[in-house]
Design a protein around this motif. Structure first.
Motif, PDB file in Angstrom:
ATOM      1  N   PHE A  67       0.832  -1.195   0.000  1.00 51.09           N
ATOM      2  CA  PHE A  67       0.000   0.000   0.000  1.00 51.09           C
ATOM      3  C   PHE A  67       0.874   1.256   0.000  1.00 51.09           C
ATOM      4  CE2 PHE A  67      -1.834   3.458   2.492  1.00 51.09           C
ATOM      5  CZ  PHE A  67      -2.982   3.733   1.768  1.00 51.09           C
ATOM      6  N   SER A  68       1.941   1.233   0.756  1.00 53.22           N
ATOM      7  CA  SER A  68       2.784   2.427   0.874  1.00 53.22           C
ATOM      8  C   SER A  68       3.317   2.893  -0.474  1.00 53.22           C
ATOM      9  CB  SER A  68       3.937   2.188   1.864  1.00 53.22           C
ATOM     10  OG  SER A  68       4.924   1.317   1.342  1.00 53.22           O
ATOM     11  N   VAL A  69       3.628   1.985  -1.358  1.00 54.66           N
ATOM     12  CA  VAL A  69       4.203   2.375  -2.648  1.00 54.66           C
ATOM     13  C   VAL A  69       3.172   2.531  -3.764  1.00 54.66           C
ATOM     14  CG1 VAL A  69       6.492   1.463  -2.134  1.00 54.66           C
ATOM     15  CG2 VAL A  69       4.829  -0.005  -3.295  1.00 54.66           C
ATOM     16  N   PHE A  70       1.985   1.978  -3.595  1.00 56.06           N
ATOM     17  CA  PHE A  70       0.984   2.073  -4.662  1.00 56.06           C
ATOM     18  C   PHE A  70      -0.089   3.128  -4.427  1.00 56.06           C
ATOM     19  CE2 PHE A  70       2.369  -2.344  -5.759  1.00 56.06           C
ATOM     20  CZ  PHE A  70       2.715  -2.083  -7.078  1.00 56.06           C
ATOM     21  N   ARG A  75      -1.004   9.426  -9.098  1.00 55.42           N
ATOM     22  CA  ARG A  75      -1.584  10.779  -8.992  1.00 55.42           C
ATOM     23  C   ARG A  75      -1.286  11.567 -10.262  1.00 55.42           C
ATOM     24  NH1 ARG A  75      -3.386  12.383  -3.906  1.00 55.42           N
ATOM     25  NH2 ARG A  75      -3.474  14.496  -4.720  1.00 55.42           N
ATOM     26  N   LEU A  76      -2.209  12.444 -10.608  1.00 55.19           N
ATOM     27  CA  LEU A  76      -2.021  13.323 -11.756  1.00 55.19           C
ATOM     28  C   LEU A  76      -1.600  14.717 -11.326  1.00 55.19           C
ATOM     29  CD1 LEU A  76      -5.146  12.267 -13.861  1.00 55.19           C
ATOM     30  CD2 LEU A  76      -2.783  11.422 -14.025  1.00 55.19           C
ATOM     31  N   ASN A  77      -1.785  15.031 -10.048  1.00 53.85           N
ATOM     32  CA  ASN A  77      -1.386  16.329  -9.526  1.00 53.85           C
ATOM     33  C   ASN A  77      -1.173  16.215  -8.020  1.00 53.85           C
ATOM     34  OD1 ASN A  77      -3.906  17.068  -7.999  1.00 53.85           O
ATOM     35  ND2 ASN A  77      -4.793  16.922 -10.044  1.00 53.85           N
ATOM     36  N   GLU A  78      -0.654  17.275  -7.415  1.00 58.90           N
ATOM     37  CA  GLU A  78      -0.385  17.283  -5.978  1.00 58.90           C
ATOM     38  C   GLU A  78      -1.576  17.781  -5.169  1.00 58.90           C
ATOM     39  OE1 GLU A  78       2.061  15.805  -4.715  1.00 58.90           O
ATOM     40  OE2 GLU A  78       3.934  16.180  -5.764  1.00 58.90           O
ATOM     41  N   GLY A  79      -2.649  18.196  -5.843  1.00 59.04           N
ATOM     42  CA  GLY A  79      -3.836  18.692  -5.149  1.00 59.04           C
ATOM     43  C   GLY A  79      -4.920  17.631  -5.090  1.00 59.04           C
ATOM     44  N   VAL A  80      -6.150  18.074  -5.259  1.00 56.93           N
ATOM     45  CA  VAL A  80      -7.285  17.152  -5.264  1.00 56.93           C
ATOM     46  C   VAL A  80      -7.219  16.311  -6.542  1.00 56.93           C
ATOM     47  CG1 VAL A  80      -9.807  16.969  -5.297  1.00 56.93           C
ATOM     48  CG2 VAL A  80      -8.690  18.726  -3.894  1.00 56.93           C
ATOM     49  N   ASP A  81      -7.227  14.998  -6.367  1.00 55.81           N
ATOM     50  CA  ASP A  81      -7.121  14.070  -7.495  1.00 55.81           C
ATOM     51  C   ASP A  81      -8.000  12.873  -7.167  1.00 55.81           C
ATOM     52  OD1 ASP A  81      -6.457  12.321  -9.498  1.00 55.81           O
ATOM     53  OD2 ASP A  81      -4.295  12.449  -9.211  1.00 55.81           O
ATOM     54  N   ASP A  82      -9.282  13.012  -7.460  1.00 49.30           N
ATOM     55  CA  ASP A  82     -10.272  12.039  -7.009  1.00 49.30           C
ATOM     56  C   ASP A  82     -10.043  10.606  -7.483  1.00 49.30           C
ATOM     57  OD1 ASP A  82     -11.654  13.945  -5.550  1.00 49.30           O
ATOM     58  OD2 ASP A  82     -12.952  14.466  -7.237  1.00 49.30           O
ATOM     59  N   GLY A  88      -3.956   3.873  -8.652  1.00 50.08           N
ATOM     60  CA  GLY A  88      -2.875   3.184  -7.936  1.00 50.08           C
ATOM     61  C   GLY A  88      -3.166   1.701  -7.790  1.00 50.08           C
ATOM     62  N   ALA A  89      -4.429   1.377  -7.499  1.00 53.82           N
ATOM     63  CA  ALA A  89      -4.830  -0.037  -7.411  1.00 53.82           C
ATOM     64  C   ALA A  89      -4.627  -0.720  -8.770  1.00 53.82           C
ATOM     65  CB  ALA A  89      -6.289  -0.137  -6.965  1.00 53.82           C
ATOM     66  N   GLY A  90      -4.929   0.003  -9.841  1.00 55.31           N
ATOM     67  CA  GLY A  90      -4.714  -0.554 -11.179  1.00 55.31           C
ATOM     68  C   GLY A  90      -3.253  -0.843 -11.455  1.00 55.31           C
ATOM     69  N   LEU A  91      -2.378   0.081 -11.046  1.00 58.72           N
ATOM     70  CA  LEU A  91      -0.949  -0.157 -11.240  1.00 58.72           C
ATOM     71  C   LEU A  91      -0.488  -1.355 -10.418  1.00 58.72           C
ATOM     72  CD1 LEU A  91       1.675   0.728 -12.616  1.00 58.72           C
ATOM     73  CD2 LEU A  91       2.083   2.243 -10.652  1.00 58.72           C
ATOM     74  N   LEU A 108      -7.222  -7.090  -0.422  1.00 60.32           N
ATOM     75  CA  LEU A 108      -7.090  -6.070   0.626  1.00 60.32           C
ATOM     76  C   LEU A 108      -6.294  -4.866   0.122  1.00 60.32           C
ATOM     77  CD1 LEU A 108      -6.434  -8.248   3.802  1.00 60.32           C
ATOM     78  CD2 LEU A 108      -8.524  -6.975   3.232  1.00 60.32           C
ATOM     79  N   LEU A 109      -5.232  -5.119  -0.637  1.00 55.54           N
ATOM     80  CA  LEU A 109      -4.439  -4.031  -1.220  1.00 55.54           C
ATOM     81  C   LEU A 109      -5.296  -3.179  -2.143  1.00 55.54           C
ATOM     82  CD1 LEU A 109      -1.762  -2.562  -1.807  1.00 55.54           C
ATOM     83  CD2 LEU A 109      -1.281  -4.355  -3.511  1.00 55.54           C
ATOM     84  N   GLN A 110      -6.088  -3.825  -2.969  1.00 58.70           N
ATOM     85  CA  GLN A 110      -6.968  -3.109  -3.888  1.00 58.70           C
ATOM     86  C   GLN A 110      -7.962  -2.226  -3.121  1.00 58.70           C
ATOM     87  OE1 GLN A 110      -7.190  -3.532  -7.690  1.00 58.70           O
ATOM     88  NE2 GLN A 110      -5.115  -3.713  -6.937  1.00 58.70           N
ATOM     89  N   ILE A 111      -8.566  -2.781  -2.083  1.00 62.31           N
ATOM     90  CA  ILE A 111      -9.530  -2.031  -1.270  1.00 62.31           C
ATOM     91  C   ILE A 111      -8.849  -0.827  -0.629  1.00 62.31           C
ATOM     92  CG2 ILE A 111     -10.917  -2.138   0.851  1.00 62.31           C
ATOM     93  CD1 ILE A 111     -11.473  -5.138   0.053  1.00 62.31           C
ATOM     94  N   ALA A 112      -7.698  -1.052  -0.015  1.00 57.54           N
ATOM     95  CA  ALA A 112      -6.999   0.031   0.684  1.00 57.54           C
ATOM     96  C   ALA A 112      -6.619   1.156  -0.277  1.00 57.54           C
ATOM     97  CB  ALA A 112      -5.763  -0.511   1.403  1.00 57.54           C
ATOM     98  N   CYS A 113      -6.083   0.810  -1.439  1.00 57.37           N
ATOM     99  CA  CYS A 113      -5.703   1.845  -2.406  1.00 57.37           C
ATOM    100  C   CYS A 113      -6.929   2.607  -2.911  1.00 57.37           C
ATOM    101  CB  CYS A 113      -4.956   1.228  -3.583  1.00 57.37           C
ATOM    102  SG  CYS A 113      -3.264   0.726  -3.215  1.00 57.37           S
ATOM    103  N   ARG A 114      -7.967   1.885  -3.266  1.00 56.03           N
ATOM    104  CA  ARG A 114      -9.158   2.529  -3.833  1.00 56.03           C
ATOM    105  C   ARG A 114      -9.850   3.464  -2.844  1.00 56.03           C
ATOM    106  NH1 ARG A 114     -10.760  -2.912  -6.343  1.00 56.03           N
ATOM    107  NH2 ARG A 114      -9.997  -2.686  -8.466  1.00 56.03           N
ATOM    108  N   LEU A 115      -9.863   3.072  -1.571  1.00 53.71           N
ATOM    109  CA  LEU A 115     -10.690   3.781  -0.584  1.00 53.71           C
ATOM    110  C   LEU A 115      -9.929   4.730   0.337  1.00 53.71           C
ATOM    111  CD1 LEU A 115     -13.095   0.890   0.526  1.00 53.71           C
ATOM    112  CD2 LEU A 115     -13.455   2.629  -1.248  1.00 53.71           C
ATOM    113  N   HIS A 116      -8.614   4.819   0.226  1.00 48.84           N
ATOM    114  CA  HIS A 116      -7.849   5.534   1.259  1.00 48.84           C
ATOM    115  C   HIS A 116      -8.202   7.014   1.402  1.00 48.84           C
ATOM    116  CE1 HIS A 116      -5.021   6.646  -2.013  1.00 48.84           C
ATOM    117  NE2 HIS A 116      -4.576   7.588  -1.196  1.00 48.84           N
TER     118      HIS A 116
END
Length: 184
Positions: A67-70, A75-82, A88-91, A108-116
């Motif tokens: 999770f820490s690396v994915f 991200r496409l920008n440093e601001g709001v990026d919905d 990240g889960a896709g990668l 679990l990794l997919q859930i954590a990335c998608r929902l964080h």
């Protein structure tokens, strides 16, 4: 077995899935400043936070490490990026041949990335630890982590909050980031 005989056996932790090859592949897909607000230094802090939080019963260290690396890797920008969590889960899915985890761990990794960024908490302690590992690094953007928005008991402890916040103010790599001595 006595406690003395237990001491003769080394403590063996599960093999961590992050390798230099994996980091280099993620870097090739990363479109922002590698050392920016949501870049590799942040990921190394999330990893370190997560390894502390993995001391809680039931937390899967491999999932938290990945999770820490994915979680912010697409991200496409440093601001709001919905959409960055699902990307990240896709990668993580695209690069799955570079690390070894079970299908349950991958879910679990997919859930954590998608929902964080969109869920307050989750019923699974591993997903909760992922959320907290990221939220504990808010000092880098000028925010103090609020225990009301953390999920796990350990993350809410004053000692952990202070340690993570103070670390988040120093924008540099820990020793051996991601448990790798050859990465930078």
């Amino acid at each position: 077995m006595t406690s003395k005989s237990l001491m003769t056996f080394p403590l063996i932790l599960p093999t961590m899935p992050i390798t230099s090859q994996l980091i280099n592949q993620i870097k090739q897909h990363y479109g922002l400043d590698w050392y920016g607000t949501h870049g590799v230094v942040h990921w190394s802090h999330v990893y370190e936070n997560g390894m502390r939080l993995a001391a809680q019963d039931g937390v899967n260290r491999k999932v938290v490490a990945l999770f820490s690396v994915f979680h912010d890797s697409r991200r496409l920008n440093e601001g709001v990026d919905d959409g960055h969590g699902p990307r990240g889960a896709g990668l993580a899915g695209d690069l799955r041949d570079l690390y070894s985890i079970t299908d349950q761990e991958f879910d679990l990794l997919q859930i954590a990335c998608r929902l964080h960024t969109v869920a307050d908490t989750h019923r699974d302690i591993t997903v909760q630890a992922c959320f907290d590992a990221d939220r504990l690094d808010l000092g880098r953007v000028g925010n103090i982590p609020d225990p009301r928005y953390l999920c796990t008991p350990l993350a809410k402890e004053r000692e952990i909050l202070d340690w993570a916040y103070n670390k988040s103010l120093i924008r540099k790599f820990p020793c051996d980031p991601f448990g790798l001595s050859d990465i930078f």
